[in-house]
Design a protein around this motif. Sequence first.
Motif, mmCIF file in Angstrom:
data_model
loop_
_atom_site.group_PDB
_atom_site.id
_atom_site.type_symbol
_atom_site.label_atom_id
_atom_site.label_comp_id
_atom_site.label_asym_id
_atom_site.label_seq_id
_atom_site.Cartn_x
_atom_site.Cartn_y
_atom_site.Cartn_z
ATOM 1 N N PHE A 95 0.853 -1.185 0.000
ATOM 2 C CA PHE A 95 0.000 0.000 0.000
ATOM 3 C C PHE A 95 0.888 1.234 0.000
ATOM 4 N N VAL A 96 0.330 2.335 -0.480
ATOM 5 C CA VAL A 96 1.071 3.593 -0.578
ATOM 6 C C VAL A 96 0.430 4.576 0.390
ATOM 7 N N GLU A 97 1.276 5.237 1.180
ATOM 8 C CA GLU A 97 0.785 6.212 2.139
ATOM 9 C C GLU A 97 1.406 7.572 1.860
ATOM 10 N N PHE A 98 0.612 8.618 2.030
ATOM 11 C CA PHE A 98 1.166 9.955 2.081
ATOM 12 C C PHE A 98 1.336 10.251 3.564
ATOM 13 N N ALA A 99 2.559 10.505 3.982
ATOM 14 C CA ALA A 99 2.856 10.667 5.403
ATOM 15 C C ALA A 99 3.350 12.072 5.704
ATOM 16 N N THR A 100 2.953 12.559 6.868
ATOM 17 C CA THR A 100 3.543 13.745 7.462
ATOM 18 C C THR A 100 4.107 13.290 8.796
ATOM 19 N N ILE A 101 5.418 13.394 8.950
ATOM 20 C CA ILE A 101 6.082 12.957 10.172
ATOM 21 C C ILE A 101 6.676 14.193 10.834
ATOM 22 N N THR A 102 6.295 14.393 12.097
ATOM 23 C CA THR A 102 6.664 15.604 12.819
ATOM 24 C C THR A 102 7.363 15.256 14.121
ATOM 25 N N PRO A 103 8.468 15.941 14.431
ATOM 26 C CA PRO A 103 9.120 15.719 15.728
ATOM 27 C C PRO A 103 8.266 16.277 16.868
ATOM 28 N N ILE A 104 8.230 15.558 17.986
ATOM 29 C CA ILE A 104 7.570 16.021 19.210
ATOM 30 C C ILE A 104 8.684 16.357 20.193
#
Length: 170
Positions: A95-104
């Motif tokens: 599967f293909v995901e559009f991801a937004t990964i953000t540091p906490i």
Amino acid sequence: AMIRLVSVSGSSYVSSTGGPIRTVTRGRRSGSIRGSRAFLRQTGYTLEEVIGRDPRFLQSGRTPRESYADLWTALSEGRAWRGELYNRRKDGTEFVEFATITPIRRPDGQVTHYVAVKEDITERKRAEAGLRESEAHFRMLADATPVLVWMAGTDQLCTWLNRSWLEYTG
């Protein structure tokens, strides 16, 4: 999707009312997973199967290395990253995901976790590929026909001419 940090017995968990979300604790360039129910449904894994695992187990091998390099450069600089990831479910399907990964960050600025908000774009990618294939097929047929064929935009300006049109007008 709405992200909520929920504290249960001194631990923070991420929950979502929308798409799959997972938190990844900071470690040697990756970490362990805490998954939301949406993430578990998307991947087919149980919570017990993902807790503490390195997120790399989801990789299908099709995400370009440059994407991972960009991802880790952004995160190591404390910036969010957005992009596509090609992953694999427990049953082996991709599967293909559009991801937004953000540091906490903690109040002192130290990154403690990463939060990934992901949207499954598999069907959209399939539809886009189908559209490209259909357009290529149309152009091949239109170029092969001996009649004049052209297309115009809503502004009535010509956007495409077939080979016959080009040969006729020189």
